[in-house]
Design an enzyme around this catalytic site. Structure first.
Site, PDB file in Angstrom:
ATOM      1  N   ASN A   1      -9.003 -66.624 -25.035  1.00 15.23           N
ATOM      2  CA  ASN A   1      -8.867 -67.078 -26.417  1.00 15.23           C
ATOM      3  C   ASN A   1      -7.892 -68.245 -26.494  1.00 15.23           C
ATOM      4  O   ASN A   1      -8.299 -69.395 -26.647  1.00 15.23           O
ATOM      5  CB  ASN A   1      -8.417 -65.928 -27.314  1.00 15.23           C
ATOM      6  CG  ASN A   1      -8.444 -66.308 -28.792  1.00 15.23           C
ATOM      7  OD1 ASN A   1      -8.851 -67.402 -29.157  1.00 15.23           O
ATOM      8  ND2 ASN A   1      -7.994 -65.410 -29.644  1.00 15.23           N
ATOM      9  N   ASP A   2      -6.607 -67.978 -26.354  1.00  9.68           N
ATOM     10  CA  ASP A   2      -5.596 -69.009 -26.572  1.00  9.68           C
ATOM     11  C   ASP A   2      -5.690 -70.164 -25.579  1.00  9.68           C
ATOM     12  O   ASP A   2      -5.440 -71.313 -25.938  1.00  9.68           O
ATOM     13  CB  ASP A   2      -4.194 -68.393 -26.497  1.00  9.68           C
ATOM     14  CG  ASP A   2      -4.002 -67.311 -27.539  1.00  9.68           C
ATOM     15  OD1 ASP A   2      -4.719 -67.351 -28.557  1.00  9.68           O
ATOM     16  OD2 ASP A   2      -3.164 -66.425 -27.333  1.00  9.68           O
ATOM     17  N   ILE A   3      -6.027 -69.873 -24.325  1.00 11.91           N
ATOM     18  CA  ILE A   3      -6.007 -70.923 -23.301  1.00 11.91           C
ATOM     19  C   ILE A   3      -7.181 -71.888 -23.431  1.00 11.91           C
ATOM     20  O   ILE A   3      -7.228 -72.904 -22.737  1.00 11.91           O
ATOM     21  CB  ILE A   3      -5.976 -70.323 -21.885  1.00 11.91           C
ATOM     22  CG1 ILE A   3      -7.259 -69.535 -21.600  1.00 11.91           C
ATOM     23  CG2 ILE A   3      -4.746 -69.465 -21.693  1.00 11.91           C
ATOM     24  CD1 ILE A   3      -7.377 -69.062 -20.165  1.00 11.91           C
ATOM     25  N   VAL A   4      -8.146 -71.602 -24.345  1.00  8.23           N
ATOM     26  CA  VAL A   4      -9.262 -72.519 -24.597  1.00  8.23           C
ATOM     27  C   VAL A   4      -9.341 -72.861 -26.084  1.00  8.23           C
ATOM     28  O   VAL A   4     -10.394 -73.250 -26.580  1.00  8.23           O
ATOM     29  CB  VAL A   4     -10.600 -71.900 -24.117  1.00  8.23           C
ATOM     30  CG1 VAL A   4     -10.618 -71.760 -22.607  1.00  8.23           C
ATOM     31  CG2 VAL A   4     -10.858 -70.545 -24.788  1.00  8.23           C
TER      32      VAL A   4
ATOM     33  N   SER B   1      -3.798 -61.727 -29.336  1.00  6.94           N
ATOM     34  CA  SER B   1      -2.728 -62.512 -29.961  1.00  6.94           C
ATOM     35  C   SER B   1      -2.917 -62.672 -31.459  1.00  6.94           C
ATOM     36  O   SER B   1      -1.991 -63.087 -32.162  1.00  6.94           O
ATOM     37  CB  SER B   1      -2.644 -63.892 -29.310  1.00  6.94           C
ATOM     38  OG  SER B   1      -3.813 -64.639 -29.602  1.00  6.94           O
TER      39      SER B   1
END
Length: 480
Positions: free
Chosen positions: A408-411, A449
């Protein structure tokens, strides 16, 4: 009983083995041998310490070592790779609590020695540590008190902080940042009171000052980590690793144990360096990490337009069969689904069909540094196609298909496009630049997150819903 010379030589040998272990872990091909260096070093350290001069009480020490080794073996066999981050956090808490107990015991022995000196100056039935304390000059005893204060404070913060991190990683505690009314002022007040108690103790106040100091440090550790969001847990684990190292070093100074000092310094410094590297990868301020001052939103997030469009296995397989270049981006969802073997099978089939397949790994993918690399190595994915973010980020624009598995967050493009996003400024994998993006995800939720991802709504993105392992296994028969 072994002589001090043997113990000192063993401490040097164990220290060298620990350094070799840390050095080897930087290379995937050498990591297995590096782990054995660490295991051998720890075995040497435990044996020569347990049977060194002045050590006794073997009737209870040896059974405890056997029981501890048995529990460790049982846990190693039982814990899944998906549970490794919370296991690491739990082990950090043990080091912190041990530091607190050793420091409190050290002060009790110090008081016992001073009381004996005041009465008749005769050495009574002292423990090995008390006998060591009895040989110290007044200025050395004063330094011992400083070591006690540091051991209690660092150890207590490490203990409760690690317990909270364990809870968040295991899903037993809400991953959102939460603080009591007063926020950081409570932390600052507790820290100021801790300094006051330390000064009182160093100036001759009673044992109660150490107990109060421990309670305040327990609170600080709890409140610091509760104030950090789930998206930042990888950095928190690394930071607590550093704390546990400094706690171990404090114990080493208290016990005059050179091996603990060296080992603690290695763990503390390497953990701090890793935390700094990860903070840089996430565009976080290192001081803010230490103070637990990040993880919340910066303002109202940007509105997301569009809708999430689903696709089935046949549609994904058709795109893969037509593609020449493919990048796979794994995240914690791959670990949860234990889909690494299915990923490896898919990669072998695609490469056999003549397609270029590579992996893009973000520095904080998963919930532990190197989490994805370990899973892929376990599934026997070739090392040479597993690339770090900086090595592959410029290639997405020329890639036909990207498959995102549980990330999720890293893309998340909000990191670059929305200054009010909680992850604003964080370097991310620019998967949205590819021609087609397929996101393997269980459902439409925001994930661990709690941050919404505009990637899921883009025109070139399709949502491949379902358990990652089942979804990938469904693809395999359809790949030409």
């Amino acid at each position: 009983m072994l002589s001090q010379g043997f113990v000192s030589a063993a401490a040097i040998a164990a220290s060298v083995l620990f350094i070799l272990s840390l050095g080897g872990l930087s290379n995937q091909e050498k990591a297995k041998r590096a782990v054995w260096y660490g295991i051998t070093g720890m075995a040497v350290a435990v044996f020569f310490t347990a049977f060194g001069p002045g050590i006794g009480g073997y009737w209870w020490m040896i059974p405890m070592i056997i029981i501890g080794a048995g529990i460790g073996t049982w846990m190693a066999g039982k814990v899944e790779m998906t549970e490794m981050p919370q296991l690491v956090a739990a082990l950090h808490s043990f080091v912190g609590l041990a530091a607190v107990f050793v420091a409190l015991s050290a002060d009790l022995e110090r008081r016992r020695v001073l009381a004996a000196r005041a009465v008749d100056g005769v050495m009574h039935d002292f423990s090995a540590f008390a006998a060591l304390v009895a040989t110290k000059a007044p200025e050395e005893l004063a330094f011992l008190q400083v070591e006690v204060v540091l051991g209690i404070f660092i150890g207590a913060v490490t203990f409760t902080g690690s317990v909270v991190a364990f809870g968040k990683l295991a899903g037993k505690v809400d991953g959102k940042p939460r603080q009591l009314p007063g926020g950081h002022l409570l932390n600052a007040g507790a820290a100021a009171l801790s300094v006051l108690l330390a000064v009182l103790y160093l100036n001759g106040a009673g044992f109660w000052t150490l107990l109060a100091l421990a309670l305040l440090a327990f609170f600080i550790g709890y409140h610091l980590i509760m104030g950090i969001g789930g998206a930042d847990m990888p950095v928190v684990v690394s930071m607590l690793n550093s704390y546990s190292g400094w706690a171990a070093a404090a114990i080493g100074f208290t016990l005059s144990n050179d091996l603990l000092i060296v080992t603690g310094a290695l763990v503390g410094s390497s953990g701090a360096i890793l935390s700094y590297i990860m903070c840089k990868a996430m565009n976080r301020n290192f001081v803010n990490v230490i103070l637990g001052g990040f993880g919340g939103s910066q303002g109202p997030a940007a509105e997301i337009e569009g809708e999430q469009v689903a696709i089935d296995a046949a549609g994904v397989a058709s795109a893969l069969n037509d593609a020449d270049s493919i990048i796979i981006v794994p995240g914690y969802g791959m670990a949860v689904a234990q889909a690494q073997t299915a990923v490896s099978d898919l990669v072998r089939k695609l490469r056999a069909a003549g397609k270029e397949v590579r992996f893009g790994i973000h520095p904080v993918a998963g919930r532990l540094p190197g989490h994805m690399n370990v899973l892929l190595a376990e599934a026997r994915v070739p090392y040479d196609i597993v690339l770090e973010m900086d090595e592959i980020n410029d290639d997405f624009a020329s890639t036909d298909v990207v498959i995102v598995i549980g990330s999720n967050d890293i893309v998340n493009p909000s990191a670059q496009e929305d200054p009010n996003s909680p992850i604003a400024g964080m370097p991310v994998l620019k998967v949205w630049e590819a021609k087609q993006v397929f996101i393997s995800k269980r459902g439409q939720g925001t994930g661990y997150s709690g941050i919404e991802n505009p990637l899921f709504f883009k025109d070139n993105s399709r949502m491949f819903y379902g358990d990652a392992r089942d979804s990938l296994n469904a693809l395999l028969p359809m790949i030409d």
